[in-house]
Design a protein around this motif. Structure first.
Motif, PDB file in Angstrom:
ATOM      1  N   LYS A 128      15.877   3.435  11.497  1.00 60.71           N
ATOM      2  CA  LYS A 128      16.938   3.709  10.518  1.00 60.71           C
ATOM      3  C   LYS A 128      17.244   2.467   9.688  1.00 60.71           C
ATOM      4  N   ALA A 129      17.338   1.313  10.346  1.00 56.99           N
ATOM      5  CA  ALA A 129      17.686   0.069   9.653  1.00 56.99           C
ATOM      6  C   ALA A 129      16.644  -0.294   8.597  1.00 56.99           C
ATOM      7  N   LEU A 130      15.374   0.041   8.854  1.00 60.06           N
ATOM      8  CA  LEU A 130      14.294  -0.320   7.932  1.00 60.06           C
ATOM      9  C   LEU A 130      13.860   0.854   7.047  1.00 60.06           C
ATOM     10  N   SER A 131      14.613   1.950   7.128  1.00 61.26           N
ATOM     11  CA  SER A 131      14.345   3.144   6.299  1.00 61.26           C
ATOM     12  C   SER A 131      12.890   3.612   6.415  1.00 61.26           C
ATOM     13  N   LEU A 132      12.419   3.702   7.657  1.00 58.25           N
ATOM     14  CA  LEU A 132      11.050   4.176   7.897  1.00 58.25           C
ATOM     15  C   LEU A 132      11.059   5.701   7.989  1.00 58.25           C
ATOM     16  N   ASP A 133      11.083   6.348   6.826  1.00 53.14           N
ATOM     17  CA  ASP A 133      11.131   7.814   6.815  1.00 53.14           C
ATOM     18  C   ASP A 133       9.861   8.416   7.408  1.00 53.14           C
ATOM     19  N   ASP A 134       8.728   7.836   7.050  1.00 51.56           N
ATOM     20  CA  ASP A 134       7.432   8.276   7.585  1.00 51.56           C
ATOM     21  C   ASP A 134       6.771   7.102   8.292  1.00 51.56           C
ATOM     22  N   SER A 177       0.850  -1.187   0.000  1.00 51.09           N
ATOM     23  CA  SER A 177       0.000   0.000   0.000  1.00 51.09           C
ATOM     24  C   SER A 177       0.888   1.240   0.000  1.00 51.09           C
ATOM     25  N   LYS A 178       0.354   2.307  -0.519  1.00 51.44           N
ATOM     26  CA  LYS A 178       1.085   3.579  -0.487  1.00 51.44           C
ATOM     27  C   LYS A 178       0.881   4.293   0.852  1.00 51.44           C
ATOM     28  N   LYS A 179       0.025   3.720   1.696  1.00 52.91           N
ATOM     29  CA  LYS A 179      -0.248   4.372   2.973  1.00 52.91           C
ATOM     30  C   LYS A 179       0.947   4.243   3.922  1.00 52.91           C
ATOM     31  N   THR A 180       0.990   5.161   4.874  1.00 51.60           N
ATOM     32  CA  THR A 180       2.114   5.227   5.817  1.00 51.60           C
ATOM     33  C   THR A 180       2.101   4.019   6.756  1.00 51.60           C
ATOM     34  N   PRO A 181       3.264   3.382   6.974  1.00 54.21           N
ATOM     35  CA  PRO A 181       3.333   2.241   7.895  1.00 54.21           C
ATOM     36  C   PRO A 181       3.019   2.650   9.331  1.00 54.21           C
ATOM     37  N   VAL A 182       2.567   1.664  10.122  1.00 48.46           N
ATOM     38  CA  VAL A 182       2.375   1.874  11.555  1.00 48.46           C
ATOM     39  C   VAL A 182       3.307   0.914  12.299  1.00 48.46           C
ATOM     40  N   ILE A 183       4.040   1.442  13.270  1.00 51.15           N
ATOM     41  CA  ILE A 183       4.937   0.636  14.089  1.00 51.15           C
ATOM     42  C   ILE A 183       4.265   0.400  15.444  1.00 51.15           C
ATOM     43  N   ILE A 184       4.296  -0.842  15.909  1.00 54.06           N
ATOM     44  CA  ILE A 184       3.628  -1.233  17.150  1.00 54.06           C
ATOM     45  C   ILE A 184       4.659  -1.319  18.278  1.00 54.06           C
TER      46      ILE A 184
END
Length: 289
Positions: free
Chosen positions: A89-95, A24-31
């Motif tokens: 940083k390791a997973l390149s989660l910019d947003d 999806s193009k939607k922003t990821p959510v981190i739990i």
């Protein structure tokens, strides 16, 4: 749906993660799971959110499938904040969006107060943003227990026997009212006990949810919640140890915050009222996307 799983090197060892990529193009959510020293185990049902957006789980160092180093200096909130930055940083989660539960909200708030870029919103699920206020709330909750249970808790705490069987049994009575009200208690949750690390929990929190003696006992970020300017959702159960009164109080200190109570839940509405919890979370994430 692609599921990526592996380990990330962080300060102190390797951390296990699982990334549900919905393309999806939607922003990821981190739990951010609770504890300290629990794991993502009880929250894994939130993976269904990946039908709309990527979902990232990880087990914080010291628990779950992550390394369990025997180094007590690692169990501080600052190191867990550093760990979150290293994973991102390791997973390149910019947003990303953040969904923290219980201690995960403590971690989320501490991380947000470092003013990171790219966090689009935060969900504080059953929040603990002031350990002193939490302790006060639990004193009130304890007073609602049968007198013999209260007496056992007091006696064990005064005598330093909080690792005794009678203390554990009395704690179970508290948990039935304020942690998870499902009866019978789900077998699924019993199986998750193996993923917990009581050493981390004891060092950072204490012998029980309601007896706070660890290095978090003075944590209180309420005076800085006005610095969190991203959209925020505060949720809790009606019978939650993270009380509706305190949760609403935190929400009023946060500029762009909403507040929701799950009427038939204690501390685990994501299991006690799973469908309703998912509905509320989805609606919030989509509203701020």
């Amino acid at each position: 749906m692609a599921i990526q799983e592996g380990f990330i090197e962080v300060t102190g060892g390797k951390v296990w993660y699982q990334y549900h990529d919905s393309n999806s193009k939607k922003t990821p959510v981190i739990i951010l799971h609770g504890g300290p020293g629990s794991s993502h185990y009880s929250l894994q049902g939130l993976r269904v959110l990946a039908d709309e957006r990527p979902v990232l789980f990880y087990d914080q160092l010291g628990c779950g499938k992550s390394d369990r180093p025997n180094d007590e200096s690692l169990w501080t909130i600052d190191r867990f904040v550093e760990e979150l930055g290293q994973i991102r940083k390791a997973l390149s989660l910019d947003d990303m969006h953040i969904l923290g539960h219980s201690w995960g909200t403590t971690l989320a708030a501490a991380y947000l107060l470092t003013i990171p870029e790219g966090v689009k919103s935060v969900i504080f699920s059953s929040p603990c943003l002031s350990a002193p206020l939490w302790a006060e709330d639990q004193e009130r909750n304890r007073s609602l227990l049968p007198e013999d249970i209260q007496a056992t808790l007091r006696e064990c705490e005064q005598n330093g026997t909080t690792d005794s069987e009678e203390y554990q049994e009395a704690t179970t009575e508290f948990n039935k009212r304020f942690v998870c009200r499902l009866d019978p208690f789900p077998e699924f949750l019993k199986q998750g006990a193996q993923y917990k690390n009581p050493v981390v929990y004891n060092i950072m929190w204490g012998p029980s949810e309601f007896h706070v003696t660890g290095n978090l006992k003075n944590f209180d970020c309420t005076a800085r919640l006005n610095e969190i300017h991203i959209p925020a959702l505060y949720t809790c159960g009606r019978y939650d140890e993270a009380t509706p009164q305190s949760t609403e109080y935190f929400s009023k200190l946060t500029p762009k915050a909403k507040f929701h109570v799950f009427e038939n839940s204690a501390h685990m509405p994501y299991i006690e009222e799973e469908a309703e919890f998912l509905k509320v979370i989805r609606a919030f994430l989509n509203s701020v996307e």
